[in-house]
Design a protein around this motif. Structure first.
Motif, PDB file in Angstrom:
ATOM      1  N   VAL A 120       0.841  -1.193   0.000  1.00  0.00           N
ATOM      2  CA  VAL A 120       0.000   0.000   0.000  1.00  0.00           C
ATOM      3  C   VAL A 120       0.872   1.237   0.000  1.00  0.00           C
ATOM      4  CG1 VAL A 120      -1.679   1.349   1.328  1.00  0.00           C
ATOM      5  CG2 VAL A 120      -1.962  -1.122   1.093  1.00  0.00           C
ATOM      6  N   GLN A 178      -6.230   6.750   0.254  1.00  0.00           N
ATOM      7  CA  GLN A 178      -6.949   7.844  -0.387  1.00  0.00           C
ATOM      8  C   GLN A 178      -7.892   8.545   0.574  1.00  0.00           C
ATOM      9  OE1 GLN A 178      -8.682   7.136  -4.304  1.00  0.00           O
ATOM     10  NE2 GLN A 178     -10.535   8.206  -3.666  1.00  0.00           N
ATOM     11  N   VAL A 204     -10.403   3.690   1.848  1.00  0.00           N
ATOM     12  CA  VAL A 204     -10.006   3.429   0.466  1.00  0.00           C
ATOM     13  C   VAL A 204      -8.485   3.473   0.400  1.00  0.00           C
ATOM     14  CG1 VAL A 204     -10.163   4.170  -1.933  1.00  0.00           C
ATOM     15  CG2 VAL A 204     -12.109   4.506  -0.392  1.00  0.00           C
ATOM     16  N   ILE A 246      -4.714   2.658  -1.748  1.00  0.00           N
ATOM     17  CA  ILE A 246      -4.078   2.612  -3.063  1.00  0.00           C
ATOM     18  C   ILE A 246      -2.758   1.874  -2.925  1.00  0.00           C
ATOM     19  CG2 ILE A 246      -3.047   3.967  -4.926  1.00  0.00           C
ATOM     20  CD1 ILE A 246      -5.056   6.175  -4.275  1.00  0.00           C
ATOM     21  N   GLU A 271      -3.275   0.632  -8.049  1.00  0.00           N
ATOM     22  CA  GLU A 271      -4.584   0.012  -7.973  1.00  0.00           C
ATOM     23  C   GLU A 271      -5.262   0.445  -6.677  1.00  0.00           C
ATOM     24  OE1 GLU A 271      -6.084  -1.724 -10.241  1.00  0.00           O
ATOM     25  OE2 GLU A 271      -4.413  -2.001 -11.639  1.00  0.00           O
ATOM     26  N   ARG A 272      -6.573   0.488  -6.717  1.00  0.00           N
ATOM     27  CA  ARG A 272      -7.336   0.986  -5.572  1.00  0.00           C
ATOM     28  C   ARG A 272      -8.416  -0.014  -5.189  1.00  0.00           C
ATOM     29  NH1 ARG A 272     -10.642   6.426  -6.486  1.00  0.00           N
ATOM     30  NH2 ARG A 272     -11.643   5.032  -8.004  1.00  0.00           N
ATOM     31  N   ASP A 273      -8.697  -0.123  -3.888  1.00  0.00           N
ATOM     32  CA  ASP A 273      -9.823  -0.921  -3.411  1.00  0.00           C
ATOM     33  C   ASP A 273     -10.236  -0.380  -2.044  1.00  0.00           C
ATOM     34  OD1 ASP A 273     -11.806  -2.920  -3.233  1.00  0.00           O
ATOM     35  OD2 ASP A 273     -10.518  -4.326  -4.320  1.00  0.00           O
ATOM     36  N   TYR A 274     -11.269  -0.947  -1.487  1.00  0.00           N
ATOM     37  CA  TYR A 274     -11.864  -0.364  -0.279  1.00  0.00           C
ATOM     38  C   TYR A 274     -12.446  -1.442   0.612  1.00  0.00           C
ATOM     39  CZ  TYR A 274     -16.472  -1.544  -2.008  1.00  0.00           C
ATOM     40  OH  TYR A 274     -17.567  -2.247  -2.424  1.00  0.00           O
ATOM     41  N   ALA A 305      -6.465  -3.845  -2.050  1.00  0.00           N
ATOM     42  CA  ALA A 305      -5.741  -3.010  -3.010  1.00  0.00           C
ATOM     43  C   ALA A 305      -4.430  -3.684  -3.430  1.00  0.00           C
ATOM     44  CB  ALA A 305      -5.469  -1.634  -2.417  1.00  0.00           C
TER      45      ALA A 305
END
Length: 448
Positions: free
Chosen positions: A145, A149, A182, A184, A192-195, A220
């Motif tokens: 990571v 965000q 969230v 990154i 890449e991004r995820d939550y 992420a």
């Protein structure tokens, strides 16, 4: 001094009668919201909002109009009523618009059993800040990571009251507490991004901040070094986070407004098979501590448990009073409304029958295919059910995840897809849509 919502609604009804309305209904909402955003361990933004909204719908013969305001002075109530009646007199006639008759109205509901309102004190901004900071720190600690965000905490409280000139008078309150993060992973064009997030009616049910942050970071990081799969036809497994979107398309297709317009791919499917034989889709607006629960609908009708689909067979539409009259059927207690709009049909809590297989079982059984964890955009024809969406997730070979993938389009037809779905047993029970991961045996994938 703050006026009670019941008093406001009764004053609005009286003003409507004085202005010349034949009938009327009114809704009042008093809401408080608090949100905190954290970035870099420090407060980035904090917001608090409080307000009361009131809405009035009047009937003059078969003509209707709706007005809304956020000022609750007596002068405003009188002006709202006068304006609404003047608007209604100029509106076209609507033979289907009506209020519920006294014998249709909800009575003797049990608010305590629904547990919609958490009596715990409102959290302070400092508490929300501390929770969001813990989630951010947990995400940042995950290997891979590069930044977080956003990490946000929030709380909301609503009081709702509805009254009609035909005798309905009732209200309830609900609370909500949420936390999201969230993350990154990666650098530059390879980011890449995820939550992850959680939202509960009762504060004590909220998942720990560290768990939410860690899951966001892990998701992420797992998406790094994505590829595009080859174009072809493969099985597609919709992860539990996004599988409810498939059931959402079914719910849209059985919505009375869509059916009455003829804009539904299931408009001719009542009494026929729309899901596999072993699956049912049940609506239950009385589940405790669930966002979609309510004692009555937006027209004062009682809410009740019902099977939308039973053993694969479509049993009924989702109807408010107006669409029920259009279709020559009885209303189902599914009217939703804001203060500024007329009622329209909406679903409350729904649950799809869970399968006997675990998520891992379905992953193994699919062999080679796509696990979808997020989707963007959509091209869906409501008349035919043709389905096309952008997707990303993970490629599966011999039942095992091999690498992340993105820039994919998945396509099929919803009627075929829904009749073939295979459910896992991993649905989260506290959500208003309890839908497990769903395997569709064959879809067209457009990739590299």
């Amino acid at each position: 001094m703050t006026q009670a919502l019941e008093d406001l609604t009764q004053k609005l009804l009286a003003a409507a009668r004085s202005a010349g309305a034949d009938a009327a209904d009114t809704k009042a909402v008093r809401a408080t919201s608090l949100s905190v955003d954290v970035r870099g361990g420090k407060l980035e933004q904090a917001e608090r909002a409080e307000g009361t909204d009131i809405g009035l719908r009047v009937f003059v013969g078969q003509r209707t109009a709706t007005v809304a305001a956020s000022d609750t002075s007596q002068r405003t109530l009188e002006e709202m009523a006068e304006r609404a009646v003047a608007m209604a007199r100029e509106a076209p006639e609507d033979p289907f618009a009506t209020l519920a008759e006294p014998d249709q109205l909800a009575r003797d509901w049990n608010l305590a059993a629904l547990e919609l309102y958490d009596p715990a004190p409102e959290p302070s901004p400092e508490v929300l800040l501390e929770e969001a900071a813990r989630a951010e720190a947990a995400a940042q600690a995950v290997s891979g990571v590069s930044q977080v965000q956003s990490a946000s905490g929030g709380y909301g409280r609503q009081e709702i009251h509805l009254a009609t000139s035909r005798g309905f008078n009732g209200g309830y309150a609900r609370t909500e507490r949420g936390l999201s993060c969230v993350a990154i992973a990666g650098q530059g064009t390879g980011m890449e991004r995820d939550y992850d997030s959680d939202s509960r009616l009762w504060q004590g049910d909220l998942r720990p901040a560290e768990e939410i942050g860690r899951r966001a970071g892990e998701r992420a990081a797992a998406r790094l070094q994505t590829r595009r799969p080859a174009t072809g036809t493969y099985p597609v497994l919709f992860d539990e986070r996004i599988s409810s979107s498939l059931i959402g398309h079914l719910l849209s297709a059985v919505n009375g407004q869509a059916v009455a317009r003829g804009a539904s791919f299931l408009r001719d499917a009542l009494g026929s098979q729309v899901l596999p034989e072993g699956l049912s889709l049940v609506e239950d607006p009385h589940r405790p501590r669930t966002p979609g629960s309510r004692p009555f609908d937006g027209e004062g009708l009682p809410t009740a448990r019902r099977a939308i689909v039973e053993a694969g067979i479509l049993k009924g539409w989702t109807l408010d009073l107006a669409t029920a009259r259009k279709l020559g059927q009885a209303p189902t207690g599914n009217a939703a409304r804001s203060t500024a709009a007329s009622p329209s049909p909406s679903n409350w809590n729904v649950a799809l029958t869970q399968g006997s297989a675990s998520f891992e079982d379905l992953l193994r059984d699919m062999g080679t295919g796509l696990l979808v964890t997020s989707m963007i955009g959509s091209t869906i024809n409501p008349n035919t059910g043709d389905y096309s969406r952008g997707a990303s997730g993970f490629w599966v070979e011999r039942g095992e995840i091999t690498h992340p993938v993105n820039e994919i389009t998945i396509a099929g037809n919803l009627r075929d897809m829904l009749r073939e779905i295979v459910p896992a047993n991993d649905a989260r029970q506290h959500l208003s849509r309890v839908v497990p991961s769903l395997l569709v045996p064959g879809m067209t994938l457009a990739g590299a």
